[in-house]
Design a protein around this motif. Structure first.
Motif, PDB file in Angstrom:
ATOM      1  N   UNK A   1       0.953  -1.239   0.009  1.00 47.61           N
ATOM      2  CA  UNK A   1      -0.117  -0.011  -0.051  1.00 47.61           C
ATOM      3  C   UNK A   1       0.907   1.199  -0.093  1.00 47.61           C
ATOM      4  N   UNK A   2       2.088   1.411   0.703  1.00 45.56           N
ATOM      5  CA  UNK A   2       2.553   2.467   0.915  1.00 45.56           C
ATOM      6  C   UNK A   2       3.540   2.554  -0.560  1.00 45.56           C
ATOM      7  N   UNK A   3       3.693   1.509  -1.312  1.00 43.15           N
ATOM      8  CA  UNK A   3       4.383   1.484  -2.681  1.00 43.15           C
ATOM      9  C   UNK A   3       3.382   2.271  -3.660  1.00 43.15           C
ATOM     10  N   UNK A   4       1.947   1.759  -3.332  1.00 46.93           N
ATOM     11  CA  UNK A   4       1.018   2.428  -4.242  1.00 46.93           C
ATOM     12  C   UNK A   4       0.752   3.739  -4.150  1.00 46.93           C
ATOM     13  N   UNK A   5       0.788   4.098  -2.892  1.00 46.90           N
ATOM     14  CA  UNK A   5       0.726   5.555  -2.582  1.00 46.90           C
ATOM     15  C   UNK A   5       1.744   6.281  -3.117  1.00 46.90           C
ATOM     16  N   UNK A   6       3.012   5.868  -2.975  1.00 45.64           N
ATOM     17  CA  UNK A   6       4.178   6.662  -3.695  1.00 45.64           C
ATOM     18  C   UNK A   6       4.165   6.645  -5.312  1.00 45.64           C
ATOM     19  N   UNK A   7       3.699   5.556  -5.703  1.00 44.60           N
ATOM     20  CA  UNK A   7       3.680   5.415  -7.001  1.00 44.60           C
ATOM     21  C   UNK A   7       2.412   6.538  -7.625  1.00 44.60           C
TER      22      UNK A   7
END
Ligand code: HEC
Ligand code: HEC
Length: 379
Positions: free
Chosen positions: A210-216
């Motif tokens: 989820x953190x990665x999706x948010x950064x993306x």
């Protein structure tokens, strides 16, 4: 704004589909209703009205108007199928990516909640554009020859994250292809603690995803990142010129993009608080390129690693990928070294390579350690 257009595509498709469905359902309802009514009227009178006894249309009508009507109906149905199928097919792509997007939108908002709890913004800036004075508690004892342990509350420059995908995972075109940033989050990076369970941090795989999706979702374009880098260069070059008229483009670019990992204490140059209210000390960066998170870079190490200047340049442009060999001795990369080819021009990268190829290893070793002094001291 691909997300918005997906959403629009999804909702238009949905409305079209609902209208079509309504037409079909109502049509069928009418058809069935009319049929039943006709059947009712005929109830009990099968014998008189038996189809083969009734008044059937004559041949002329059967082969004429009626046949034409049936044929026209067939053609109409065929036309509808011919039109609807391609339209459906055209919208199918949008429907799929729409589903993907709405999935990742949920992930993005969960990611943002995790980021808020983890206080990513405190260190990386409210807009993820980087922060000069991120608070960190640091043991910098190993950076000084005379101290085993030296804990300070210091400030540390934390990199911008809205452009992290211009440096890491530079080939990733979709969220699924991201691996380096994920790895960094799971295991931590330099003074930043680990966030994933595997690295000893608090968050499970789902939360890291989820953190990665948010950064993306928060990533800026290459053009925006280039424009920001260019503006920072102008300011920094002008500032350094004041004190050092001979400063080169390569040196300024090195300070802006490389020093944070390759120069000792460079991100801590904002100053530190001594423990037990002991006052403030200045944390001074070590010699350029003497090594910190990334290895020392100088005329000797780089001549050995990249005998060809061009190999050195292309390494800076692509960075090191996990388990991919680079340099003369085929050393394996490990997610450490970012690639700069999407933000810096080849000319700029050449200027940096030339600068670091000239760094003096003697100076890096000699001017080592007595760099910490009490602020207010005149020495
Ligand atoms: C205590 C301050 C702090 C917090 C909190 C923090 N970071 Fe960091 N982060 C840093 C620093 C400092 C670095 C650079 C490492 C270094 O200089 O040693 C970094 C590096 C990174 C990097 C690597 C980027 C690069 O170009 O090197 C990523 C990605 C990252 N952080 C994401 C996050 C996310 C996501 C969160 C929240 C879950 C977070 N950070 C929370 C301080 C922090
Ligand atoms: C986020 C930290 C980071 C930044 C920023 C960074 N590097 Fe690196 N660099 C590394 C690490 C770590 C390695 C070691 C390779 C690896 O682990 O994959 C490395 C390796 C290198 C090497 C190969 C030397 C060797 O002995 O492996 C060169 C050359 C290099 N970096 C140049 C640069 C230049 C030029 C810049 C700025 C444009 C830069 N680096 C910015 C972390 C960084």
């Amino acid at each position: 704004m691909p997300e918005l257009s997906h959403m629009l595509a999804v909702s238009t498709e949905r409305s079209v589909a609902i209208v079509l469905l309504a037409v079909v359902v109502v049509g069928w309802a009418i058809y069935v209703f009319v049929n039943i009514r006709q059947a009712k009227a005929e109830a009990g009178s099968e014998i008189e009205l038996a189809p083969n006894r009734g008044n059937l249309p004559d041949d002329e009508e059967l082969e004429g108007r009626r046949l034409e009507k049936v044929q026209a109906f067939g053609v109409l149905m065929l036309l509808i199928m011919a039109l609807v199928l391609p339209v459906y097919w055209m919208l199918e792509g949008g429907r799929r990516s729409g589903a993907e997007t709405s999935f990742s939108e949920a992930a993005v908002s969960r990611g943002e909640a995790v980021a808020t709890a983890a206080e990513c913004f405190d260190c990386h800036g409210a807009d993820l554009g980087g922060a000069r004075f991120a608070p960190v508690v640091l043991d910098i004892g190993h950076q000084f020859s005379d101290k085993e342990s030296f804990v300070v509350n210091t400030t540390w420059e934390a990199p911008s994250l809205d452009d992290v995908f211009t440096r890491f995972d530079t080939d990733a075109e979709t969220l699924d292809e991201v691996s380096e940033v994920r790895q960094i989050l799971v295991y931590g990076r330099g003074v930043m603690p680990a966030w994933g369970l595997e690295g000893g941090g608090p968050y499970n795989d789902q939360q890291i995803d989820d953190l990665v999706a948010w950064l993306w979702d928060n990533r800026i374009t290459d053009e925006e990142a280039q424009a920001r880098a260019a503006a920072r260069y102008e300011t920094e070059f002008a500032a350094q010129r004041e004190t050092n008229p001979a400063v080169t483009q390569g040196e300024v670019l090195f300070d802006l993009h490389c020093a944070r990992c390759h120069t000792p204490r460079w991100p801590g140059r904002g100053g530190a608080q001594l423990p037990n209210n002991g006052g403030t000390i200045e944390v001074l960066p070590g010699p350029d390129g003497a090594g910190r998170y990334g290895p020392a870079l100088n005329s000797v190490s780089l001549q050995r690693l990249f005998p060809e200047f061009e190999d050195h340049v292309s390494f800076i442009s692509t960075g090191a990928a996990d388990n991919v060999a680079f340099g003369q001795f085929a050393r394996l990369g490990n997610y450490g070294m970012p690639g700069f080819g999407r933000v810096l021009s080849e000319r700029e990268i050449r200027a940096i390579a030339a600068y670091e190829r000239n760094l003096d290893p003697q100076r890096q070793a000699a001017v080592g350690f007595d760099l910490l002094h009490e602020a207010g001291d005149d020495e």
